[in-house]
Design a protein around this motif. Structure first.
Motif, short mmCIF file in Angstrom:
data_model
loop_
_atom_site.label_atom_id
_atom_site.label_comp_id
_atom_site.label_asym_id
_atom_site.label_seq_id
_atom_site.Cartn_x
_atom_site.Cartn_y
_atom_site.Cartn_z
N ALA A 1 0.83 -1.21 0.00
CA ALA A 1 0.00 0.00 0.00
C ALA A 1 0.86 1.25 0.00
CB ALA A 1 -0.93 -0.01 1.21
N ASP B 1 -0.88 -2.29 -3.73
CA ASP B 1 -1.74 -3.28 -3.09
C ASP B 1 -2.98 -3.60 -3.89
OD1 ASP B 1 -2.35 -0.54 -2.42
OD2 ASP B 1 -3.85 -1.30 -1.02
N GLN B 2 -3.43 -2.67 -4.75
CA GLN B 2 -4.68 -2.91 -5.48
C GLN B 2 -4.56 -4.04 -6.49
OE1 GLN B 2 -2.68 -0.34 -5.96
NE2 GLN B 2 -2.57 0.29 -8.11
N HIS B 3 -3.34 -4.45 -6.81
CA HIS B 3 -3.15 -5.52 -7.78
C HIS B 3 -3.26 -6.91 -7.17
CE1 HIS B 3 -1.93 -2.57 -10.73
NE2 HIS B 3 -0.93 -2.14 -9.96
N SER C 1 -4.85 -9.93 -4.90
CA SER C 1 -6.15 -10.42 -4.40
C SER C 1 -6.01 -11.51 -3.36
CB SER C 1 -6.99 -10.93 -5.58
OG SER C 1 -7.23 -9.90 -6.51
#
Length: 246
Positions: free
Chosen positions: A157, A162-164, A166
């Protein structure tokens, strides 16, 4: 007898004849190791200068780094590394014991370990962000499977990555280490893919390459890349069938 989904091999090859698929299953997910694969911690010289809070000349730094190198073979340090990544407590003990093997660094062992956990002390490789973005843009699910003693989400983050991801599989949270199939299997289930559709990418032949024993494909990067260097992750795009064109 219950047979493994993977062929059992004798010294010369599989014991039972198998009929391979004409075309391997497409890669639907990629699992990444953390340190040495997507990120690298800042140099030991920089970290030591930070905790000592005073100028350290090259000759003194060489002596301190030589001390850390010698410490890697110290019996007490070696013993502390056993099961290092199966718990946060064991991880801290392993690293602080090593740092403390150098007398000048012993008073700063906890500070050096705090650096290790601090997001700002980790540097993404030059091609980390673009590789993760292209994979997710190409519909590939991504996970992190790391032998580590703390939660890595804050580090990703901090660097806007971090958005990549899961699925987060940290060894300390599962009381085991790679190449235990439990870790790879957990990530695959979280991503909703089969091991045969999953590629593991790391820099440790036994630990990350060991994913092949759990039915995944594996790609092992050469070790030793400097912080911020180009890591050669474009190869992962090719293996996943994702275009590397801008």
């Amino acid at each position: 007898m219950t047979h493994s989904p993977l062929p059992v091999c004798g010294p010369e090859g599989p014991l039972r004849a198998t009929t391979p698929e004409r075309v391997p299953a497409p890669v639907r997910a990629v699992l990444f190791d953390f340190g040495g694969t997507l990120f690298q911690v800042g140099t030991y010289a920089d970290r030591i200068r930070t905790v000592l809070r005073r100028p350290v000349g090259e000759r003194e730094m060489d002596r301190l780094l030589d001390g850390l190198e010698t410490g890697l073979t110290d019996p007490q340090v070696v013993e502390a590394q056993r099961g290092r990544d199966v718990s946060s407590r064991a991880h801290r003990h392993a690293f602080t014991t090593w740092y403390a093997s150098v007398p000048e660094l012993a008073p700063h062992a906890d500070a050096l370990y705090a650096q290790l956990r601090a997001p700002e002390h980790w540097v993404p490789y030059a091609d980390t962000g673009s590789t993760l973005a292209r994979l997710t843009g190409g519909g590939i699910a991504l996970g992190v499977v790391s032998d580590v003693g703390w939660d890595l989400r804050a580090t990703f983050a901090h660097h806007g990555l971090d958005q990549h991801i899961s699925s987060w599989v940290h060894s300390y949270a599962h009381d085991t280490e790679k190449p235990d199939p439990v870790l790879f299997g957990h990530a695959c289930r979280e991503l909703g893919v089969s091991p045969a559709e999953t590629l593991m990418v790391g820099d440790h032949p036994a630990k990350d390459g060991g994913a092949a024993g759990a039915g995944l494909r594996a790609y092992v990067l050469p070790a030793g890349a400097a912080p911020g260097a180009h890591r050669g992750l474009d190869a992962v795009l090719r293996l996943a069938g994702v275009s590397s064109d801008a």
